[in-house]
Design a protein around this motif. Sequence first.
Motif, PDB file in Angstrom:
ATOM      1  N   GLU A  12       0.812  -1.216   0.000  1.00 42.32           N
ATOM      2  CA  GLU A  12       0.000   0.000   0.000  1.00 42.32           C
ATOM      3  C   GLU A  12       0.848   1.271   0.000  1.00 42.32           C
ATOM      4  O   GLU A  12       0.442   2.299  -0.544  1.00 42.32           O
ATOM      5  CB  GLU A  12      -0.925   0.016   1.219  1.00 42.32           C
ATOM      6  CG  GLU A  12      -2.071  -0.973   1.148  1.00 42.32           C
ATOM      7  CD  GLU A  12      -2.874  -1.039   2.429  1.00 42.32           C
ATOM      8  OE1 GLU A  12      -4.026  -1.522   2.402  1.00 42.32           O
ATOM      9  OE2 GLU A  12      -2.349  -0.623   3.492  1.00 42.32           O
ATOM     10  N   LYS A  14       3.444   3.520  -1.390  1.00 41.00           N
ATOM     11  CA  LYS A  14       4.148   3.714  -2.656  1.00 41.00           C
ATOM     12  C   LYS A  14       5.622   4.003  -2.393  1.00 41.00           C
ATOM     13  O   LYS A  14       5.969   4.791  -1.500  1.00 41.00           O
ATOM     14  CB  LYS A  14       3.519   4.859  -3.443  1.00 41.00           C
ATOM     15  CG  LYS A  14       2.091   4.584  -3.881  1.00 41.00           C
ATOM     16  CD  LYS A  14       1.526   5.761  -4.673  1.00 41.00           C
ATOM     17  CE  LYS A  14       0.086   5.485  -5.105  1.00 41.00           C
ATOM     18  NZ  LYS A  14      -0.498   6.613  -5.876  1.00 41.00           N
ATOM     19  N   PRO A  73       7.610   2.561 -11.477  1.00 45.89           N
ATOM     20  CA  PRO A  73       6.351   3.323 -11.450  1.00 45.89           C
ATOM     21  C   PRO A  73       5.174   2.476 -11.947  1.00 45.89           C
ATOM     22  O   PRO A  73       5.351   1.451 -12.605  1.00 45.89           O
ATOM     23  CB  PRO A  73       6.617   4.483 -12.408  1.00 45.89           C
ATOM     24  CG  PRO A  73       8.105   4.566 -12.538  1.00 45.89           C
ATOM     25  CD  PRO A  73       8.598   3.160 -12.387  1.00 45.89           C
ATOM     26  N   ASP A  75       0.711   2.705 -10.921  1.00 44.01           N
ATOM     27  CA  ASP A  75      -0.244   2.623  -9.814  1.00 44.01           C
ATOM     28  C   ASP A  75      -1.242   1.504 -10.069  1.00 44.01           C
ATOM     29  O   ASP A  75      -2.104   1.608 -10.946  1.00 44.01           O
ATOM     30  CB  ASP A  75      -0.965   3.961  -9.645  1.00 44.01           C
ATOM     31  CG  ASP A  75      -1.804   4.006  -8.392  1.00 44.01           C
ATOM     32  OD1 ASP A  75      -1.644   3.101  -7.550  1.00 44.01           O
ATOM     33  OD2 ASP A  75      -2.629   4.936  -8.242  1.00 44.01           O
ATOM     34  N   GLY A  87      -1.014  -5.438  -6.545  1.00 42.33           N
ATOM     35  CA  GLY A  87      -0.421  -4.155  -6.207  1.00 42.33           C
ATOM     36  C   GLY A  87       1.001  -4.058  -6.722  1.00 42.33           C
ATOM     37  O   GLY A  87       1.699  -5.082  -6.849  1.00 42.33           O
ATOM     38  N   ARG A  88       1.439  -2.832  -7.027  1.00 41.25           N
ATOM     39  CA  ARG A  88       2.803  -2.624  -7.497  1.00 41.25           C
ATOM     40  C   ARG A  88       3.786  -3.013  -6.397  1.00 41.25           C
ATOM     41  O   ARG A  88       3.688  -2.579  -5.262  1.00 41.25           O
ATOM     42  CB  ARG A  88       3.011  -1.170  -7.909  1.00 41.25           C
ATOM     43  CG  ARG A  88       4.419  -0.838  -8.336  1.00 41.25           C
ATOM     44  CD  ARG A  88       4.897  -1.687  -9.536  1.00 41.25           C
ATOM     45  NE  ARG A  88       4.366  -1.229 -10.804  1.00 41.25           N
ATOM     46  CZ  ARG A  88       3.916  -2.064 -11.748  1.00 41.25           C
ATOM     47  NH1 ARG A  88       3.923  -3.381 -11.553  1.00 41.25           N
ATOM     48  NH2 ARG A  88       3.458  -1.577 -12.892  1.00 41.25           N
TER      49      ARG A  88
END
Length: 359
Positions: A12, A14, A73, A75, A87-88
Amino acid sequence: MDAVQLLTRMVEIKSVSENEREVAEYLVEYMSENGLEAHIDDAGNAVGIKSGKITAEEQVEDLVLLGHMDTVPGDIPVRQEGDLLFGRGSVDAKGPLATFVAATIQAQIAENRRVIVVGAVEEEISTSKGAHYAKDQYSPVACVIGEPSNWDAITLGYKGQFLVKYRLEQEVGHTAGANSAVGEKAVIWWQKIQEHCESFNEERNKLFDQLLPTLRHIQTSSDGLTEVAEVIVGIRLPLDVDIPQLKNTVCNFDEHAEIDCYSHEEAYKSDKNNGLVRAFLKSIRQQNARPRFKTKTGTSDMNSVGPKWQCPIVAYGPGDSTLDHTPNEHISISEYLRAIEVLKSVLEDSGTLQQKKCK
């Protein structure tokens, strides 16, 4: 907070390369609350240390678990769908790093062993700042790199790489004239690189043994008086390539252009006849699976620290590496939990990881 919540929170937050501070602070707080001595080092790495019973300081074996906190990068909404966490960074490489943290917290560390968890910064960009800092801070007897290998496999090696910048500037000419445009000359230069790599790769069937070129960027521009072509090429390197000779060859393919070879990392492959590998094989078999070995065509922090430490080193972590950097990046929660169990057993294994310390 359990292991699934740990990973979810990490994903969550970044943390694109050069912006890892928030996740580093979270990890240090989490590790401190769960029994590790934790801090952020001068490079920005999150570090947590846990020791087994020390009976003789001169017999202590340092095992470094080197993961990375940064991501590329992109999202991707963080969500759990059944067994999958999207999720990334879930696969590359917060899943493996969370595995390191959770396993170290849960494990009864073997006697005279010190486990050093490092969440490194800037692995996803050419600086590899975190790993280069860490390699001068520690002298471990063994190292595990946090990268996805699937829970039942370990990675022994990564290809090297270097990047090449090409820039050609010339006066604008008529399109019907004899002189080729800069874009055409840039394409010819790229084609020569491809041809050279194809020739090198003849009778080399494994990708790990081949030269693998990729065209990363190409553009042309003009102000009406001069025209410019700019190209960036990456070349993945095998273990046995003569790098100075390759660089010279690439530069000589167009003597009129400005050509700069940079961000050079040599390929690295570890031996599998050592205590670290045996501990992983034993642990995976205890989970009723047949262990597998892998080599990867990308690079990792193994390329940065392996040549310096010269010790048993593998990459390990849950996740499917084909999902790295993709819009569909996700990790299996059940696989993640099995990886924790595998690594926990490795940390608790009383066998010697290596008879002598690394250089």
